[in-house]
Design an enzyme around this catalytic site. Structure first.
Site, short mmCIF file in Angstrom:
data_model
loop_
_atom_site.label_atom_id
_atom_site.label_comp_id
_atom_site.label_asym_id
_atom_site.label_seq_id
_atom_site.Cartn_x
_atom_site.Cartn_y
_atom_site.Cartn_z
N LYS A 217 0.87 -1.26 -0.05
CA LYS A 217 -0.15 -0.17 0.10
C LYS A 217 1.14 1.29 0.05
CE LYS A 217 -4.22 -1.70 2.33
NZ LYS A 217 -5.10 -1.50 3.54
N GLU B 180 -11.54 -14.26 6.64
CA GLU B 180 -10.46 -13.41 6.12
C GLU B 180 -9.24 -14.19 6.69
OE1 GLU B 180 -9.47 -8.99 5.06
OE2 GLU B 180 -9.40 -9.27 7.54
N ALA C 136 2.97 -2.96 11.26
CA ALA C 136 1.43 -2.87 11.27
C ALA C 136 0.84 -2.49 12.71
CB ALA C 136 0.60 -3.94 10.67
#
Length: 220
Positions: A133, A160, A172
């Site tokens: 990203k 997911e 993250a």
């Protein structure tokens, strides 16, 4: 009977509220069962690697099912109807599993081993490792569908699954804390530092993989 709502609007009884909540909890229970199925498959793969290869490609596994409150907030943000069929069709991350690995190679290996099993159907894959990203985020996301066998019949449950390395997971976690602290309005200087830190994490992954290869040779 106790009611909820305004005097000039429709009244909702406490029993109705309780009934809706129970319906949502029964709905979410299917996703809890789906998580268990995925976690069992990952546990089997991990144990097989330990037994046959004396190596564990999985550092850590965590999972969660959205709470009723969190689910309803997401439904409101997406602007979709609140009936369960619509929610099932449009919200695919109700159940989530995060698999943390030591190396990028393990990420892709586990993804392949899990998704090629006969009872799993891959609905969507987003490889943010191959294509990070803009903010530097890296991870491999997959929406898979797994059958859950209930007394009322078989239910296909989407789950997911996120695969990432230890370095990616650390980055993250830090990024999430920063965005939470600044309510998503992060100063540009910190945004740039996060991008640089993501690059450093990727370089660390590559260096550790080379060291692992040198130590273990062809076995790695």
């Amino acid at each position: 009977m106790a009611t909820l709502g305004h005097a000039d609007g429709p009244l909702v009884t406490a029993d109705q509220v309780r009934s809706v909540r129970q319906e949502i909890q029964r709905f979410l229970l299917q996703y809890e069962f789906g998580l268990r199925e995925v976690e069992t498959k990952l546990s089997i793969l991990r144990d097989e690697f330990l037994e046959l290869h004396d190596y564990n490609p999985i550092e850590h596994v965590s999972s969660r099912v959205k709470s009723p409150e969190s689910l309803l907030r997401k439904v409101a943000r997406k602007g979709i109807d609140r009936d369960l069929a619509t929610i099932r069709a449009h919200v695919t991350d109700i159940a989530g599993v995060r698999v943390t690995c030591a190396f990028v190679q393990d990420v892709h290996r586990l993804f392949a081993l899990l998704t090629r099993q006969d009872d799993i159907r891959v609905l969507q894959v987003k490889d943010y490792i191959a294509d990070p990203k803009p903010n530097g985020y890296q991870s491999l996301h997959a929406i898979i569908e797994i059958p859950v066998f209930l007394s009322t019949g078989t239910s296909a449950v989407p789950v997911e699954v996120q695969f990432r390395t230890v370095a990616m997971d650390f980055w993250a976690s830090l990024e999430h804390r920063i965005y939470y602290k600044y309510d998503a309005d992060v100063p540009e200087r910190l945004t740039e530092e996060l991008r640089e830190a993501a690059q450093t994490a990727a370089e660390l992954d590559a260096r550790m993989a080379r060291l692992h290869q040198q130590i273990h040779g062809a076995e790695a």
